[in-house]
Every structure is written in C-alpha cells, then in structure tokens.
Motif scaffolding. Structure first.
Motif, PDB file in Angstrom:
ATOM      1  N   GLY A 451       0.619  -1.207   0.094  1.00 51.88           N
ATOM      2  CA  GLY A 451       0.057   0.069   0.092  1.00 51.88           C
ATOM      3  C   GLY A 451       0.675   1.273  -0.014  1.00 51.88           C
ATOM      4  N   ASN A 452      -0.019   2.155   0.432  1.00 46.31           N
ATOM      5  CA  ASN A 452       0.847   3.794   0.517  1.00 46.31           C
ATOM      6  C   ASN A 452       1.347   4.131   1.830  1.00 46.31           C
ATOM      7  OD1 ASN A 452       0.296   4.276  -2.200  1.00 46.31           O
ATOM      8  ND2 ASN A 452      -1.995   4.548  -1.470  1.00 46.31           N
ATOM      9  N   HIS A 453       1.864   5.240   2.159  1.00 45.88           N
ATOM     10  CA  HIS A 453       2.364   5.737   3.327  1.00 45.88           C
ATOM     11  C   HIS A 453       1.089   5.912   4.279  1.00 45.88           C
ATOM     12  CE1 HIS A 453       6.633   6.495   2.601  1.00 45.88           C
ATOM     13  NE2 HIS A 453       6.430   6.630   1.400  1.00 45.88           N
ATOM     14  N   GLU A 454       1.448   5.814   5.377  1.00 49.14           N
ATOM     15  CA  GLU A 454       0.453   6.091   6.338  1.00 49.14           C
ATOM     16  C   GLU A 454       0.458   7.586   6.842  1.00 49.14           C
ATOM     17  OE1 GLU A 454       0.217   3.036   9.338  1.00 49.14           O
ATOM     18  OE2 GLU A 454       0.187   1.160   7.756  1.00 49.14           O
ATOM     19  N   PHE A 462       6.525  -3.320   4.235  1.00 56.04           N
ATOM     20  CA  PHE A 462       6.675  -4.222   2.935  1.00 56.04           C
ATOM     21  C   PHE A 462       6.696  -5.722   3.600  1.00 56.04           C
ATOM     22  CE2 PHE A 462      10.870  -2.975   4.264  1.00 56.04           C
ATOM     23  CZ  PHE A 462      11.577  -4.250   4.366  1.00 56.04           C
ATOM     24  N   VAL A 463       6.696  -6.751   2.574  1.00 58.10           N
ATOM     25  CA  VAL A 463       6.633  -8.177   2.931  1.00 58.10           C
ATOM     26  C   VAL A 463       8.000  -8.624   2.328  1.00 58.10           C
ATOM     27  CG1 VAL A 463       5.313 -10.472   2.851  1.00 58.10           C
ATOM     28  CG2 VAL A 463       4.202  -8.161   2.876  1.00 58.10           C
ATOM     29  N   SER A 464       8.635  -9.434   2.999  1.00 59.69           N
ATOM     30  CA  SER A 464       9.608 -10.214   2.244  1.00 59.69           C
ATOM     31  C   SER A 464       9.571 -12.003   2.472  1.00 59.69           C
ATOM     32  CB  SER A 464      11.143  -9.626   3.050  1.00 59.69           C
ATOM     33  OG  SER A 464      11.177 -10.284   4.299  1.00 59.69           O
ATOM     34  N   ASP A 502      -4.366  -2.051  -1.372  1.00 62.88           N
ATOM     35  CA  ASP A 502      -4.515  -1.377  -0.141  1.00 62.88           C
ATOM     36  C   ASP A 502      -3.320  -2.132   0.941  1.00 62.88           C
ATOM     37  OD1 ASP A 502      -5.513  -3.873   0.378  1.00 62.88           O
ATOM     38  OD2 ASP A 502      -7.660  -2.920   0.923  1.00 62.88           O
ATOM     39  N   GLY A 503      -2.604  -3.308   0.313  1.00 61.03           N
ATOM     40  CA  GLY A 503      -1.810  -3.750   1.425  1.00 61.03           C
ATOM     41  C   GLY A 503      -2.270  -4.643   2.440  1.00 61.03           C
ATOM     42  N   THR A 504      -3.562  -5.195   2.250  1.00 64.01           N
ATOM     43  CA  THR A 504      -3.973  -6.018   3.458  1.00 64.01           C
ATOM     44  C   THR A 504      -3.788  -7.591   3.406  1.00 64.01           C
ATOM     45  OG1 THR A 504      -6.200  -5.848   2.310  1.00 64.01           O
ATOM     46  CG2 THR A 504      -5.933  -4.303   4.011  1.00 64.01           C
ATOM     47  N   ARG A 521      -2.174  -7.968   7.730  1.00 61.98           N
ATOM     48  CA  ARG A 521      -2.590  -6.996   9.232  1.00 61.98           C
ATOM     49  C   ARG A 521      -2.298  -7.994  10.270  1.00 61.98           C
ATOM     50  NH1 ARG A 521      -3.668  -1.912   8.194  1.00 61.98           N
ATOM     51  NH2 ARG A 521      -4.515  -1.298   6.164  1.00 61.98           N
ATOM     52  N   GLN A 522      -2.863  -9.150  10.183  1.00 62.40           N
ATOM     53  CA  GLN A 522      -2.888 -10.172  11.565  1.00 62.40           C
ATOM     54  C   GLN A 522      -1.792 -11.141  11.305  1.00 62.40           C
ATOM     55  OE1 GLN A 522      -6.766 -11.869  12.085  1.00 62.40           O
ATOM     56  NE2 GLN A 522      -8.014 -10.189  11.291  1.00 62.40           N
TER      57      GLN A 522
END
Length: 655
Positions: A451-454, A462-464, A502-504, A521-522
């Motif tokens: 997603g974008n900046h909060e 980010f995910v790795s 949306d990065g969820t 998120r979880q």
C-alpha cells in the motif's frame, strides 16, 4: 496453447547486453560499419550508424564461447560451450545476409545459418578463418584439446590432430598464407602447416628455451614474421614463426620458430588480449595490449610500453578490435563495458554498459515510464528508458541482488540480497538509507511493498520472503525499521510475493508446490493453492477477483480469489514458466519462460496476442511500463530487452 488470428511478433525496440567474459567477443566487421558481440547463446550484429541489431541464434542452449569473422567479411563463425553436452557446435553464418537484414531493420537471423560443425566435446575454445576464408580452424576446450581444419565451402573437416600435450587456448591463421596457423596455450606455442591434398597437418614447436608461460591470447603481425602472445603472468612474448615446409620424417629441420623477446614490464592480473597495429610513420609493428587490471597500452616493437598511450578501463580487457582504418579500436571488458579509443590520442569513450551476470528482477517506479530499475550480480542499476542509458549504479561487492521494490513515493529502492540482508538505497544518489541485517537465513529472495504511506506516523510496510521459507512483514518508520509478523508456512524457498493495492493481503509462491494467501495485518494464512508442480510466480489481478500462477508444469492457472478454486488452465509454453505480469488495466498479461520466449496474452480469452523472440536464456522477469507502451524483460544471459506493445491493442483502447 491458443493463438489469436492476428498474433504478431512483438517489436523489439532495444537490447542492452554484452558478454564480456569471453575472449575477443567484441569485434568490428572488416567493412567497419558493423560490430558483433556475444550475448548468452546468441551473436548480436549491430549497425554502428543506425543501431539496428540482428540476432544470430543457433537455437541451442549452449553459450557462445568464441567468435571469428572472415577477412573478406562474408562469413561469421561462433563456437559454443555446453559442459552437459557430449558434442558442441561450431556454427557458420552468412555475414552478408545478416548485414542486409540489419539494414532492413529485421531482428531474426536464423536464415543466415549455413553449417553446423558438431565435432568438439564440451567446449569450443577458439576459432579463426584463413586469410582467403577457404578454411576454418577450430580448437576444442580442456576436455577435447583437438584442433580441426574445416573446408568452409563444403562444411566438412579436412584434418584434425591433438593440439598439444597441455591445454591449447588460442588459434590464429597467418595473414598471407592459407596453409599455416599458430596455436598457443599452457607452456607451448606451435606453428602448423596444412596440406589439403594429402590431407594432413604438421606442427612444429616454438623453441622457448627455459621460458615456461601460460599464454591466453595471440596476434600475428601483418607481414607474418612474428606472433605475439599474452601470458597469465603479465608479459607479452614475441616469437618468430617462419618454419620449414612439410618434409620427410627423417629430414632435419633447417628453420624453426623461436622465442625472440618478451616484455620486461609485467602487467597486473595478466595480459588478456593483444592486437597488432602498424605505425603509419615508421611502418613498424606496435602491439596493443589489454591487461586484467583494465590497463590498455601500446608497446613498441621492442615490447617497451609507450607511456603517452595508456588508458585505464573498468574491468579486465578481454577484447581488442582495431577498426579497418586503424584510427580507433573497440575494447571490451569482463564487466561488460564497451569502449571506443582513438589510437592517436588514446581518448576513451564509453560506448555502452550493461550487467555482466544474470539479471534477477526489473521494476518501474509508480507513474513513471521513463525510468526502470534492474537487479543483478553485485549491483542495482537505474536506467533511462528513452535514452537507453545507465543513470545510477549501486554496487554491493560479492553479493547477489535477488529482488527489488520501490516505495510508494519513489524515494527508496528496497532490495533483497543473498547474504540475508534487506538494503534500501536513495535512487538519486545511490547512497544507503537503511539496512535490515539477518532478515532471512540463507538469503532474501522476494519483496513486495504494502500500500501507501500512512498519514499518522509517515510509515510504510513491505513483505519479504527468503530461502528459509518464512514470510515476514516489516514496518519502516522515519527513524527505524521493525518486524511486525513472521510467518512460517512454506517448506521451501519463497519465489515471489505480491501484495494487493491496499496492502491488506499478499500471495506468495514457493518451491514446496504451494501458494499461500496471507492476511498482512493479522499475520495469518487465509488459504492456500496447491498443484503438482513448483510454483515460480503468482500475481493478483488489479480488481483482486482472481490470482494468476505459473510453474514448472508449463501452464498458467487462473484462480478464484473468493474460494481459491482453479477456474482455468492454459498451456503457457514449451518449457518451465518463470514469470508473469498483469497490465494495470487487467486486460492483458505478459509471461516469460525457460523456452526463451516472451508472450503477450489476452486475459479474458486466454489466447496469445504477441510473441517476443530475442532472449538467449531463461526469461527471469517482465514488467509493463506504467503507460503500458513498453514491456521490459530481463534474462539469465544478462540482457535487458525493451519491447513495444503492439499499436493495434492501443487503437482498440484495451491498453
């Protein structure tokens, strides 16, 4: 595999790539209007005026190991290297036809192939044409070590022999005789004479006295009096190469080739390439020398370096090719840099740069089609798409960059490295922004921005994924970085990760034959996809209603995002599928595979709209430009290919 009725060839706009690790892999043609060089298993012919290129692809997986062009410019020969194969080819090309195709703007040069010579085992070490282009001498690699002379017109061997008792590395024909050539290698140099009527070959060893050197490059003076060889210990050796004709076995030799002189100045990391040039004022033969430390220098006939004619290049100088007018020369290095140098002034111009190893990833910044970023061995590079030039180079020695991502506002390049660290760099300067040590054991293999900046704390996530099979979520704050979740579900290396808009959610593919959909998120698994094959890539449709996967079973599979059920399966190619990319409008997607082809697909119909042919190795990654006008693909041969999206699709309003 279904193809549309109007399935077309994708138009190749540009290719950036050059394999500089091969000796003499960058050369002028005798007319001086073209240059040719190796790229993986393909020979690239480039017009120096129009920059048009033709790909001479022998349709095999063996990399090019050596190149030679006939003195009249009519023929080109390429030797290949394949340790897994019993026999390797020497491929013979029609250079004139290839030049005509280049002038016409055509890319494919398969019709230029004249002969294949499958005689050597494992590797073809060196090749060269006789002065009248009647014969071709080929030298086998370490496991073969035979020298064979071929008839160019018939494509049949005339005679062959063991090259030496130790490894032979170079072969050169004399400039004025078509029955003599010279070979050299580890601790030996030989002058050969060929009798085509008998037929037989006779060698005479050069008298070297107590001198013992491993010679790795060779050049013959224009008057055929001397041969010059470069050694691994940094000297240039000068031999007289005149010898007796073939005599009866019981007659004594009256004239034998011998070592005459050698340079007292040793060049660092060995002499990698040599070439002879004639001084226009004195008529003497000078020597152009390229060393392993990047030094290029002229030596006078006494092998004394001329201090006014020296240059320092980036990488070991493996190729030197003098232009027909003898005013300039091309120099290629093992770091895949190409230089043009004026002989009179030794002014150096950098003609081109590219990666010198396998390219693992390519990405465009969000809403920017003029720039893209690539990841390879030891470095990350930022390129200008329109100028086709390298802008920034970020070097991390002795490591491999596996994946890259750009943060939402384009102010940070996040990269995954083989030492298990995640490194972030500033794209304008290349300076380090932050480093996450021990992100994954045994190396980081995949990345995706969430997603974008909060707005609250100006953070982003980010995910790795790594070789350890773990998927981890990271939060980046202005002051520090922290790990939010660490999820261990995969039992093998994570090949790819992609987050939704949306990065969820995210989907990861792995070598354990599964794809997992995650709640970011979880930090938990939502569902998983399974097939009897290794997944190599998984992507999410822009409307997030479907997933698209590919793998070693050569198929592309559509999955329903709601219940993770397989909707449709289509044949993706003739070999392992390696990468996918869906256009931002969701109407098309692009695939790459180990069969070296790029395919453009209609998403809804599942049919092929266009095929791109140019890669000489496995296609590792593909990317659409944000404006959907260009496709960039990168491969295992180290090449960057830029393709135009067919204008017919643009006119239909689908792209």
């Amino acid at each position: 595999m279904a193809c549309a009725d109007d399935c077309c060839k994708l138009s190749l706009d540009c290719v950036i790539g050059f394999n500089g690790s091969i000796a003499n892999s960058l050369q002028y043609t005798p007319c001086g209007k073209y240059a040719f060089y190796s790229l993986g298993s393909t020979v690239v012919l480039r017009c120096l005026v129009t920059n048009n290129v033709v790909f001479l692809d022998a349709e095999n997986d063996a990399k090019v190991s050596c190149l030679a062009v006939s003195k009249d410019g009519n023929f080109l020969a390429s030797g290949h290297d394949n340790e897994l194969s019993n026999k390797v080819d020497v491929v013979f090309w029609d250079m004139k036809q290839a030049q005509n195709l280049c002038d016409e703007g055509k890319r494919a040069g398969e019709d230029c192939l004249l002969h294949r010579f499958p005689q050597h085992h494992g590797k073809v070490q060196a090749i060269d044409f006789s002065c009248d282009a009647s014969f071709l001498a080929t030298l086998g690699g370490q496991n073969d070590n035979n020298v064979i002379v071929w008839n160019v017109s018939t494509g049949k061997p005339i005679s062959g022999s063991a090259a030496a008792s130790d490894s032979a590395l170079c072969v050169r024909w004399l400039n004025k005789r078509n029955d003599r050539f010279v070979t050299c290698g580890n601790y030996h140099c030989r002058v050969w004479q060929v009798c085509t009527k008998t037929p037989k070959m006779h060698h005479m060893d050069v008298v070297m006295g107590t001198m013992r050197r491993e010679m790795q490059c060779l050049a013959i003076s224009s008057d055929d009096k001397f041969a010059f060889a470069g050694s691994k210990t940094g000297e240039v050796l000068k031999f007289t190469i005149d010898r007796d004709e073939i005599t009866k076995f019981n007659e004594m030799d009256q004239l034998r080739p011998a070592l005459q002189d050698y340079s007292r100045n040793r060049f660092s990391k060995g002499v990698k390439s040599v070439a002879c040039i004639t001084n226009p004022i004195t008529g003497n033969t000078n020597i152009l020398m390229g060393a392993g430390d990047g030094t290029v220098q002229i030596l006078n006939p006494k092998l004394i370096p001329i201090e006014s004619h020296v240059a320092k290049l980036n990488g070991a100088v493996t190729s030197i090719s003098v232009s027909p007018d003898s005013k300039r020369f091309y120099a290629g290095t093992n770091l895949s840099q190409r230089y043009a140098i004026e002989i009179a002034t030794f002014k150096t111009d950098l003609c081109g740069t590219c990666h010198y190893g396998e390219i693992n990833d390519v990405k465009f910044p969000k809403n920017c089609s003029n720039l893209f970023v690539t990841a390879s061995v030891q470095d990350i590079r930022v390129w200008n798409r329109k100028l086709r030039q390298e802008l920034i180079r970020i070097v991390v020695p002795n490591l491999i960059c596996r994946a890259i991502e750009l943060d939402p506002d384009g102010t940070c390049i996040v990269s995954a490295w083989s030492d298990g660290k995640i490194r972030a760099f500033l794209p304008e300067s290349g300076k380090s922004k932050f480093i996450i040590p021990e992100a994954h054991l045994d190396g980081v293999t995949a990345l995706s921005i969430c997603g974008n900046h909060e707005d609250v704390d100006h953070s982003w996530r980010f995910v790795s994924g790594g070789k350890d099979g773990k998927v981890r979520v990271w939060k980046v704050l202005p002051s520090h970085q922290t790990m939010i979740h660490s999820m261990k579900e995969h039992r093998g290396e994570v090949h790819s990760i992609m987050c939704n808009q949306d990065g969820t959610r995210a989907i990861s593919s792995s070598s354990d034959a599964s794809c997992i959909i995650w709640d970011i998120r979880q930090g938990i698994r939502i569902t998983a996809l399974f097939e009897p094959a290794i997944f190599t890539n998984a992507v999410i449709h822009p409307d997030e209603s479907q997933y698209l996967t590919c793998g070693t079973h050569k198929k592309i599979t559509y999955w329903d995002a709601y219940d993770a059920s397989a909707i449709r399966e289509i044949e993706g190619g003739t070999a392992e599928m390696t990468c996918l990319e869906i256009a931002s409008n969701g109407n098309f997607f692009i695939s790459g595979s180990a069969d070296r082809l790029l395919r453009l697909w209609d998403y809804d119909d599942g049919i092929t709209l266009g095929i791109g042919k140019g890669h000489s190795g496995k296609v590792n990654k593909v990317a659409f430009s944000p404006d959907l006008s260009t496709i960039v693909s990168v491969g295992s041969e180290g090449g960057i290919f830029m393709w135009s999206v067919p204008p017919g699709l643009m006119q239909r309003g689908k792209c």
